[in-house]
Design an enzyme around this catalytic site. Structure first.
Site, PDB file in Angstrom:
ATOM      1  N   ARG A 190      35.134 -80.356 -14.099  1.00 48.21           N
ATOM      2  CA  ARG A 190      35.993 -79.313 -14.655  1.00 48.21           C
ATOM      3  C   ARG A 190      35.547 -77.916 -14.204  1.00 48.21           C
ATOM      4  NH1 ARG A 190      35.824 -80.656 -20.890  1.00 48.21           N
ATOM      5  NH2 ARG A 190      37.410 -79.007 -20.998  1.00 48.21           N
ATOM      6  N   LEU A 225      31.604 -89.598 -21.927  1.00 52.69           N
ATOM      7  CA  LEU A 225      32.785 -88.946 -21.375  1.00 52.69           C
ATOM      8  C   LEU A 225      33.254 -87.927 -22.409  1.00 52.69           C
ATOM      9  CD1 LEU A 225      34.920 -91.925 -19.935  1.00 52.69           C
ATOM     10  CD2 LEU A 225      33.623 -90.240 -18.612  1.00 52.69           C
ATOM     11  N   ASP A 226      33.818 -86.825 -21.933  1.00 47.16           N
ATOM     12  CA  ASP A 226      34.375 -85.838 -22.860  1.00 47.16           C
ATOM     13  C   ASP A 226      35.480 -86.471 -23.702  1.00 47.16           C
ATOM     14  OD1 ASP A 226      32.728 -83.908 -21.772  1.00 47.16           O
ATOM     15  OD2 ASP A 226      34.244 -83.147 -20.395  1.00 47.16           O
ATOM     16  N   LYS A 227      35.737 -85.884 -24.848  1.00 44.13           N
ATOM     17  CA  LYS A 227      36.760 -86.395 -25.763  1.00 44.13           C
ATOM     18  C   LYS A 227      38.105 -86.619 -25.058  1.00 44.13           C
ATOM     19  CE  LYS A 227      39.513 -85.008 -29.773  1.00 44.13           C
ATOM     20  NZ  LYS A 227      39.820 -83.913 -30.736  1.00 44.13           N
TER      21      LYS A 227
END
Length: 296
Positions: free
Chosen positions: A231, A130-132
C-alpha cells in the site's frame, strides 16, 4: 521456553512491538501480558512493554505455552478453507474480517472462527497476518513444529507471496522493482511512508497484468514483509491501490465505488513443515475484485 535476543537496530523501538515483529506467531498484546507477569527482561531487569530498546540490549522472554490464545472464544463463522492437513490449515480470508482479537475487535475474528473449526483438537497458531480489508490466503500452523518451521521460513524470506492489486492510473512499465525504506509517517503515525527518517528497507516487485481506462491490474511480489508495504510503496510511485483512501487511493473507478483496498493475497509458496516438499496454494478473488479483474 525461554528465548534470548540481542537488539541490534540503530533506532530505538518499543519492546512489545519489536517482539511481535520478531516472533510473528504471537501478537503484541501477548507480549504485553508477559511483561505484566515479569516474563520479559532487558539486561536482566523486568520491563514495561513500552520500554524503548536501544542497540546492544539483551532481551529475555519466557514464553507461556498456548497463552497467546487465552480467552479467544470459538465462534461459528463461515470459513473458506483452501487446504488442511494434520500440520497446517490455509484459509482464503474475506475482506472486512480481522485476523486476531485486539482492542476494538474482541470477537468475530478469523482466529475465533478457527477455534470453533478446531473443536479443541488443536490450537491454530498464527504465523503471519493480513490487514483487515485485505483479502486472500493466510497460513495457520496446527502444532509447535509447524509453527516454528513456517516462522523461520518467513524470517529467512523463504516464503514466496504473490498479491493481486488494482491501482490508480496507467503503469507504463511492464515490470518494476521498488526499493525504498519504510517507516512511520511523520504526518500520520497510523500509516507507513518513504520518508527521511525511514530505516527499514523494503523491496516490492510488480508485473502488469492488464491496463484499463482508469487503473492497472498488477501482480505484486513482496521480497520483504513490512507493515502496509504494498500500500505504501504503490502510493510512493503515484499508483495507490484503488479503494485505499488511507493511502490516497480513489474510491470510485469507472463509475463503481470501492470502500476497501483492492488488494488480494493470491498465492503462497513454502516448504511443508512435515513433508519438506515445496507447497503452493492459491486463493480465489472475492466478488468485489472480480468486478475489476473480470475473468481472472
Amino acid at each position: 521456553m525461554e528465548e534470548k535476543i540481542i537488539f541490534d537496530k540503530p533506532e530505538k523501538e518499543r519492546t512489545d512491538s519489536f517482539l511481535a515483529l520478531h516472533f510473528k506467531e504471537y501478537s503484541r498484546s501477548y507480549f504485553q501480558k508477559l511483561a505484566e507477569k515479569e516474563k520479559i527482561t532487558v539486561n536482566g531487569k523486568a520491563v514495561l512493554p513500552s520500554r524503548k530498546l536501544k542497540q546492544g540490549d539483551e532481551i529475555s522472554v519466557i514464553f507461556e505455552k498456548e497463552e497467546a490464545y487465552e480467552g479467544i472464544k470459538p465462534e461459528k463463522i463461515k470459513l473458506d478453507i483452501v487446504y488442511e492437513d494434520n500440520d497446517i490449515i490455509l484459509v482464503n480470508k474475506q475482506p472486512g474480517i480481522v485476523v486476531h482479537p485486539s482492542y476494538g475487535h474482541p470477537s468475530g475474528t478469523l482466529l475465533n472462527a478457527l477455534m470453533y473449526h478446531a473443536k479443541g483438537k488443536y490450537i491454530p497458531f498464527m504465523v503471519h497476518r493480513l490487514d483487515k480489508d485485505t483479502s486472500g490466503i493466510i497460513i495457520f500452523a496446527k502444532n509447535e513444529k509447524a509453527k516454528i518451521s513456517i516462522s523461520k521460513q518467513l524470517q529467512k524470506r523463504a516464503v514466496k507471496k504473490i498479491y493481486y492489486a488494482a491501482v490508480k492510473g496507467t503503469i507504463v512499465e511492464n515490470r518494476g522493482r521498488i526499493e525504498a525504506p519504510l517507516g512511520r509517517s511523520p504526518e500520520n503515525r497510523k500509516i507507513m511512508s518513504v520518508n527521511p527518517a525511514a530505516k527499514k528497507m523494503a523491496i516490492t516487485e510488480f508485473k502488469v497484468l492488464e491496463r484499463k481506462k482508469d487503473c492497472t491490474l498488477v501482480e505484486v511480489r513482496i521480497i520483504t514483509g513490512r507493515t502496509h508495504q504494498i500500500r505504501s510503496h504503490m502510493k510512493y510511485i503515484n499508483h495507490p491501490v484503488i479503494g485505499d483512501s488511507q493511502y490516497g487511493g480513489p474510491e470510485t473507478v469507472e463509475g463503481k465505488e470501492y470502500r476497501r483496498q483492492m488488494l488480494h493475497a493470491y498465492s503462497v509458496t513454502f516448504t511443508h513443515p512435515k513433508t519438506c516438499k515445496q507447497a503452493e496454494f492459491h486463493a480465489k478473488l472475492p466478488a468485489d475484485m472480480k468486478e475489476i479483474f473480470n475473468s481472472r
